[in-house]
Design an enzyme around this catalytic site. Sequence first.
Site, PDB file in Angstrom:
ATOM      1  N   ILE A  32       1.046  -1.040   0.097  1.00 25.40           N
ATOM      2  CA  ILE A  32       0.086   0.030  -0.044  1.00 25.40           C
ATOM      3  C   ILE A  32       0.799   1.303  -0.123  1.00 25.40           C
ATOM      4  CG2 ILE A  32      -0.364   0.226   2.614  1.00 25.40           C
ATOM      5  CD1 ILE A  32      -3.568   0.419   1.720  1.00 25.40           C
ATOM      6  N   GLY A  70      -1.108  -7.448   3.947  1.00 23.79           N
ATOM      7  CA  GLY A  70      -2.126  -7.488   5.156  1.00 23.79           C
ATOM      8  C   GLY A  70      -1.637  -7.100   6.327  1.00 23.79           C
ATOM      9  N   ASN A 109       1.755 -18.905  12.735  1.00 23.69           N
ATOM     10  CA  ASN A 109       1.615 -19.862  13.525  1.00 23.69           C
ATOM     11  C   ASN A 109       0.330 -19.535  14.464  1.00 23.69           C
ATOM     12  OD1 ASN A 109       2.595 -18.388  16.515  1.00 23.69           O
ATOM     13  ND2 ASN A 109       3.481 -17.340  14.617  1.00 23.69           N
ATOM     14  N   TYR A 133      -6.602 -11.943  14.044  1.00 23.67           N
ATOM     15  CA  TYR A 133      -5.536 -11.994  12.983  1.00 23.67           C
ATOM     16  C   TYR A 133      -5.323 -13.585  12.582  1.00 23.67           C
ATOM     17  CZ  TYR A 133      -0.508 -12.436  11.669  1.00 23.67           C
ATOM     18  OH  TYR A 133       0.545 -12.772  10.951  1.00 23.67           O
ATOM     19  N   LYS A 137      -5.780 -15.737   9.041  1.00 22.82           N
ATOM     20  CA  LYS A 137      -4.812 -16.710   8.291  1.00 22.82           C
ATOM     21  C   LYS A 137      -5.415 -18.074   8.190  1.00 22.82           C
ATOM     22  CE  LYS A 137      -1.534 -13.903   8.087  1.00 22.82           C
ATOM     23  NZ  LYS A 137      -0.971 -13.324   6.680  1.00 22.82           N
ATOM     24  N   ARG A 171       9.865 -18.730  23.806  1.00 26.48           N
ATOM     25  CA  ARG A 171       8.975 -19.054  22.729  1.00 26.48           C
ATOM     26  C   ARG A 171       9.457 -19.074  21.385  1.00 26.48           C
ATOM     27  NH1 ARG A 171       5.452 -15.716  20.014  1.00 26.48           N
ATOM     28  NH2 ARG A 171       4.023 -16.611  18.606  1.00 26.48           N
TER      29      ARG A 171
HETATM   30  C1  15L Z   1       3.313 -13.238  13.329  1.00 23.54           C
HETATM   31  O1  15L Z   1       2.573 -13.854  12.834  1.00 23.54           O
HETATM   32  C2  15L Z   1       3.458 -11.867  13.148  1.00 23.54           C
HETATM   33  O2  15L Z   1       3.392 -11.649  11.908  1.00 23.54           O
HETATM   34  C3  15L Z   1       4.914 -11.598  13.853  1.00 23.54           C
HETATM   35  O3  15L Z   1       4.901 -10.058  13.676  1.00 23.54           O
HETATM   36  C4  15L Z   1       5.326 -11.941  15.166  1.00 23.54           C
HETATM   37  O4  15L Z   1       4.483 -11.606  16.014  1.00 23.54           O
HETATM   38  C5  15L Z   1       5.045 -13.558  15.008  1.00 23.54           C
HETATM   39  O5  15L Z   1       3.736 -13.838  14.431  1.00 23.54           O
HETATM   40  C6  15L Z   1       5.089 -14.255  16.332  1.00 23.54           C
HETATM   41  O6  15L Z   1       4.326 -15.122  16.665  1.00 23.54           O
HETATM   42  O7  15L Z   1       6.266 -14.028  17.269  1.00 23.54           O
END
Ligand code: 15L
Length: 266
Positions: A32, A70, A109, A133, A137, A171
């Site tokens: 964008i 996105g 994830n 979010y 996905k 993590r």
């Molecule tokens: C994601 O999907 C995000 O786009 C990224 O910014 C991180 O937050 C990542 O996951 C994560 O789980 O660390």
Amino acid sequence: MHILITGAAGDIGTRLRKLLKGVYPRIRLSDIRRPPDLAADEEFVAADLADYAQVKDITAQVDAIVHLGGHSVEGPWETIHQSNIVGCYNLFEAAYRAGVKRIVFASSNHAVGFYPRGKKIGVDVTVRPDSRYGVSKAFGEALAALYAHKHGLRVTCIRVGNVNDKPLDQRRLAIWISPDDLVQLIRIGLEHPDVHFEIFYGASDNETSWWDNSNAYRFGYRPQGRSENFRAEAMTAQAKLPSDPVADRFQGGPFCSDEYDADTPA
Ligand code: 15L
């Protein structure tokens, strides 16, 4: 092969632009907003994914798409809806109408973030999104399956962990992926002759991983990054984080504890 990369101005897009340069003869970048460091030899077309006419323009005359575009973290429903639900639909629909052959979709994830960390999961588990979010996905993966099975597109969904130069905390020791390993997975999606509809976990060779990534290995994925090499640093950073029983229990971490008001897990 003429490739389109959406989300080219984002963090992953910025890294990929540089790593994929020269790998494919033509790469069209889109976002964008214009990447601030765009080089003179890079092709860029701005587009708002929520606007079908603009998406139609960027998908014209490309063979394959790496869809990173996105909203990349949790956000208000209106933002997620426009960027990741409407935007993702527009991308797949326009790509199909334009005759695009392959799409690599950056899933996350967070589509499966509510699995506990103690459970090893493969790519065939039902989704357990941890956020709006994450829901978007999971929706993208479902769209990908539809266009692959109904219209014959070759689609690879990568449930990306955390892309960075090194894992940032405990993590991330489990879900980290080095930029080079992500490129390897994307190239499988763009080039492997046997890809039809695939889901891979976007993770390096991480000892504490809670994902069974054998599907990616079946396609020749050989990650070079090892999160254990950074364990001491990651654990030092972890020690500075406040304890969070919900985040610490589930794979999605803080995406799970954000807005959480169910019973605290035992
Ligand atoms: C994601 O999907 C995000 O786009 C990224 O910014 C991180 O937050 C990542 O996951 C994560 O789980 O660390």
